[in-house]
Motif scaffolding. Structure first.
Motif, PDB file in Angstrom:
ATOM      1  N   LEU A 189       0.848  -1.185   0.000  1.00 43.71           N
ATOM      2  CA  LEU A 189       0.000   0.000   0.000  1.00 43.71           C
ATOM      3  C   LEU A 189       0.881   1.232   0.000  1.00 43.71           C
ATOM      4  CD1 LEU A 189      -2.998   0.849   0.096  1.00 43.71           C
ATOM      5  CD2 LEU A 189      -2.732   1.144   2.569  1.00 43.71           C
ATOM      6  N   ASN A 190       0.660   2.118  -0.952  1.00 48.32           N
ATOM      7  CA  ASN A 190       1.411   3.369  -1.034  1.00 48.32           C
ATOM      8  C   ASN A 190       0.698   4.430  -0.208  1.00 48.32           C
ATOM      9  OD1 ASN A 190       2.871   5.651  -1.740  1.00 48.32           O
ATOM     10  ND2 ASN A 190       1.875   5.846  -3.738  1.00 48.32           N
ATOM     11  N   LEU A 191       1.255   4.765   0.949  1.00 46.73           N
ATOM     12  CA  LEU A 191       0.655   5.768   1.833  1.00 46.73           C
ATOM     13  C   LEU A 191       1.080   7.184   1.477  1.00 46.73           C
ATOM     14  CD1 LEU A 191       0.961   3.981   5.299  1.00 46.73           C
ATOM     15  CD2 LEU A 191      -1.080   4.230   3.874  1.00 46.73           C
ATOM     16  N   TYR A 192       1.840   7.335   0.397  1.00 49.19           N
ATOM     17  CA  TYR A 192       2.384   8.650   0.055  1.00 49.19           C
ATOM     18  C   TYR A 192       1.906   9.060  -1.335  1.00 49.19           C
ATOM     19  CZ  TYR A 192       4.862   6.700   3.882  1.00 49.19           C
ATOM     20  OH  TYR A 192       5.122   6.081   5.080  1.00 49.19           O
ATOM     21  N   MET A 193       0.593   8.914  -1.539  1.00 45.02           N
ATOM     22  CA  MET A 193      -0.005   9.215  -2.836  1.00 45.02           C
ATOM     23  C   MET A 193       0.189  10.672  -3.220  1.00 45.02           C
ATOM     24  SD  MET A 193      -1.486   6.479  -4.213  1.00 45.02           S
ATOM     25  CE  MET A 193      -2.761   7.124  -5.285  1.00 45.02           C
ATOM     26  N   ASP A 194      -0.092  11.595  -2.298  1.00 45.52           N
ATOM     27  CA  ASP A 194       0.057  13.020  -2.606  1.00 45.52           C
ATOM     28  C   ASP A 194       1.509  13.367  -2.930  1.00 45.52           C
ATOM     29  OD1 ASP A 194      -2.578  13.707  -2.438  1.00 45.52           O
ATOM     30  OD2 ASP A 194      -2.425  14.870  -0.585  1.00 45.52           O
ATOM     31  N   SER A 195       2.433  12.805  -2.161  1.00 44.14           N
ATOM     32  CA  SER A 195       3.852  13.104  -2.374  1.00 44.14           C
ATOM     33  C   SER A 195       4.318  12.625  -3.742  1.00 44.14           C
ATOM     34  CB  SER A 195       4.698  12.448  -1.283  1.00 44.14           C
ATOM     35  OG  SER A 195       4.405  12.971  -0.014  1.00 44.14           O
ATOM     36  N   LEU A 196       4.012  11.377  -4.071  1.00 47.89           N
ATOM     37  CA  LEU A 196       4.448  10.827  -5.353  1.00 47.89           C
ATOM     38  C   LEU A 196       3.792  11.579  -6.505  1.00 47.89           C
ATOM     39  CD1 LEU A 196       6.250   8.546  -6.488  1.00 47.89           C
ATOM     40  CD2 LEU A 196       4.202   7.117  -6.604  1.00 47.89           C
ATOM     41  N   TYR A 197       2.507  11.905  -6.349  1.00 47.96           N
ATOM     42  CA  TYR A 197       1.786  12.627  -7.392  1.00 47.96           C
ATOM     43  C   TYR A 197       2.363  14.030  -7.585  1.00 47.96           C
ATOM     44  CZ  TYR A 197      -2.045  14.886  -9.930  1.00 47.96           C
ATOM     45  OH  TYR A 197      -2.785  15.588 -10.859  1.00 47.96           O
ATOM     46  N   CYS A 347       7.714  12.856   3.130  1.00 49.27           N
ATOM     47  CA  CYS A 347       7.609  12.972   4.583  1.00 49.27           C
ATOM     48  C   CYS A 347       6.611  11.938   5.089  1.00 49.27           C
ATOM     49  CB  CYS A 347       7.141  14.371   4.983  1.00 49.27           C
ATOM     50  SG  CYS A 347       8.246  15.694   4.423  1.00 49.27           S
ATOM     51  N   LEU A 348       6.811  11.499   6.320  1.00 51.47           N
ATOM     52  CA  LEU A 348       5.944  10.472   6.901  1.00 51.47           C
ATOM     53  C   LEU A 348       4.477  10.880   6.853  1.00 51.47           C
ATOM     54  CD1 LEU A 348       5.528   7.833   8.507  1.00 51.47           C
ATOM     55  CD2 LEU A 348       5.981   9.131  10.591  1.00 51.47           C
ATOM     56  N   ASN A 349       4.201  12.174   7.060  1.00 53.49           N
ATOM     57  CA  ASN A 349       2.809  12.632   7.090  1.00 53.49           C
ATOM     58  C   ASN A 349       2.237  12.907   5.702  1.00 53.49           C
ATOM     59  OD1 ASN A 349       4.051  15.003   6.325  1.00 53.49           O
ATOM     60  ND2 ASN A 349       3.772  16.021   8.297  1.00 53.49           N
ATOM     61  N   ASP A 350       3.013  12.690   4.650  1.00 47.97           N
ATOM     62  CA  ASP A 350       2.590  12.884   3.265  1.00 47.97           C
ATOM     63  C   ASP A 350       2.197  14.330   2.973  1.00 47.97           C
ATOM     64  OD1 ASP A 350       2.236  11.876   0.669  1.00 47.97           O
ATOM     65  OD2 ASP A 350       0.086  11.579   0.954  1.00 47.97           O
TER      66      ASP A 350
END
Length: 519
Positions: A189-197, A347-350
């Motif tokens: 599961l990618n929890l960093y969707m906003d960051s990667l996007y 970042c951990l908090n995305d």
């Protein structure tokens, strides 16, 4: 009356693919279908689907990489996108720079994990369409099996009569409604969707992927360069969350039509796709969140990886050396060039991304590929002679430790910084900061400039009004004023702390606190 989800469709909607493509793309894809139509037609896919287990599930057995300690259910429930669905409405898209995306997920035997992944990514408004391909002919799945968090998302499922493995990822993406695809397997599961996007938005032409730090290190060994042959490529795992252009996928299908692969290799197309783009993928290094890891291949994973990476690179090298095949493979390196990439980890908090110009690994061109090796380990041995972090060092001091909200873990720059070297943050949501606290594991002086940027291209120097580290020698708080340097008081998307002198030892940054945002 039958439920519409139960009505069988004899084949995927390939008309959807051809309706939007130029004549060049059509001819390219016809080449693929001529070369592989006999095999593909035996699949007789049904309407509604899923596929193969992801590659990195097998790698997990060999990794000692620690994971960020989180409550997964709580994190899933509480995490929402900074982006708004209004930004992706047709009228808004004509004015802004947002990019709508089709998500492609493959399923094999982990239905609950697949549901978790589909339900989670549907929270993100840039995911406008979800296509699920089911490779398991013993289990039928349907749209009604998923609970979406956004009613605006269009969901389509395809059931296959045969396990297409990796290839189905690309044939499915080729049918996407939108110009870019997001790949996700059902065991991570990618929890960093906003960051990667957010990083993808800056350079959508490149492949953008997540890699756990130990695999990020391995991937740096799997890069191949030869300036005489215009070869500049690398490998990355795609199933842990990655953005790719549909045009590159369709070009890849044309490549498969021009260079025939045996069926076993064709099913493992992931090993070929990134390498055949002839570009270095843009990888972020961060721990991954595992879902159900059962039901792997049960084969010699690493031998398969090495064999296919070598075969893909050899075929690419040969194609680049022959002018008649030049139309199938890109020759120009796309920007930003490898040395110009500074985004390193979410970042951990995305809510932000860690950036630095300090790359502890050698440039890929330092290891010249001459198509004269018999095993990928031969290429690795050349790389291993260069100076770069050991696995132990990287497991304990990788990029993400600067932004994991834990002051006990630290990123170490490995290299000794010189004047002009920097580290900092890119914000998912722009802001106008006034204070930043840098927490290190050692005494930390104030030999820095604070520079900010709205777009990441032009940087302006802020006026540091106060610098304080009297209470804690390893904690330095900079108060600064950017009002005179940022035109029209634009919101800031990037901030960097830049060395104003040469240092005597590497940076070791444990945490950053921007105003009240602790990363």
């Amino acid at each position: 009356m039958l439920d519409k989800d139960q009505i069988r469709n004899p084949a995927p909607n390939f008309n959807r693919l051809f309706s939007r493509r130029s004549s060049t793309i059509r001819l390219t894809l016809v080449t693929l279908f001529i070369g592989t139509i006999i095999w593909i037609m035996i699949l007789k896919p049904l309407a509604e689907s899923d596929t193969l287990t992801s590659d990195t599930a097998k790698i997990k057995k060999e990794s000692t990489q620690p994971t960020w300690q989180i409550d997964l259910k709580k994190t899933i429930d509480e995490r929402f996108s900074v982006y708004k669905k209004e930004q992706f409405e047709e009228v808004a898209l004509k004015k802004n720079r947002m990019i709508p995306v089709t998500a492609v997920l493959l399923n094999w035997k982990r239905m609950e994990a697949l549901q978790t992944a589909v339900n989670y990514i549907s929270k993100y408004p840039f995911i406008k369409e979800i296509l699920v391909w089911n490779n398991n002919n013993k289990t039928r799945i349907y749209s009604k099996d998923f609970k979406l968090n956004n009613s605006d998302v269009e969901l389509n499922v395809f059931n296959s009569e045969e396990n297409l493995h990796d290839l189905s990822k690309y044939t499915t993406c080729s049918m996407a409604k939108y110009d870019y695809c997001y790949f996700q397997d059902d065991d991570w599961l990618n929890l960093y969707m906003d960051s990667l996007y957010t990083n993808f938005l800056e350079n959508p032409n490149l492949i953008h992927s997540n890699s756990m730090p130990v695999i990020y290190l391995e991937s740096r060994r799997w890069m191949f360069a030869n300036v005489d042959k215009n070869l500049h490529t690398g490998f990355t795992w795609l199933g842990c969350g990655s953005f790719v252009s549909r045009a590159k996928v369709q070009r890849f299908l044309g490549q498969l039509g021009s260079i025939s692969l045996i069926k076993d290799r064709l099913k493992l197309a992931d090993r070929y796709f990134t390498l055949w783009t002839n570009q270095y993928p843009y990888q972020l290094s961060n721990p991954l969140t595992p879902l159900d890891q059962k039901d792997g291949w049960g084969v010699d994973q690493w031998n398969m990886v090495y064999n296919n990476i070598l075969d893909a690179t050899q075929k690419l090298y040969t194609a680049l050396a022959v002018k008649s095949n030049s139309e199938f493979f890109a020759r120009e390196e796309e920007k930003p060039y490898y040395n110009d990439r500074i985004i390193r980890a979410p970042c951990l908090n995305d809510k932000c991304l860690f950036l630095t110009n300090i790359d502890p690994f050698p440039h890929p061109s330092r290891v010249y590929y001459a198509n004269n090796i018999t095993h990928v380990r031969d290429q690795e041995s050349k790389f291993n002679k260069l100076d770069f972090p050991s696995k132990f060092f990287w497991n304990n001091y990788a990029y993400h430790y600067a932004v994991d909200s834990d002051e006990k873990t630290c990123w170490n720059s490995f290299k000794i910084p010189k004047i002009g070297d920097y580290f900092g943050l890119q914000f998912i949501e722009p802001r106008f900061p006034k204070k930043i606290t840098v927490i290190s594991s050692r005494d930390f002086d104030a030999s820095f400039y604070i520079r900010v940027s709205s777009g990441g291209n032009r940087w302006r120097t802020c006026n540091i009004t106060s610098s304080n580290n009297t209470d804690h020698k390893n904690r330095n708080t900079f108060e600064f004023d950017c009002s005179n340097t940022v035109k029209n008081k634009q919101l800031i998307r990037f901030i960097r702390i830049e060395a104003s002198r040469d240092f005597l030892e590497p940076f070791e940054i444990c945490s950053l606190i921007l105003d009240e945002l602790n990363v």
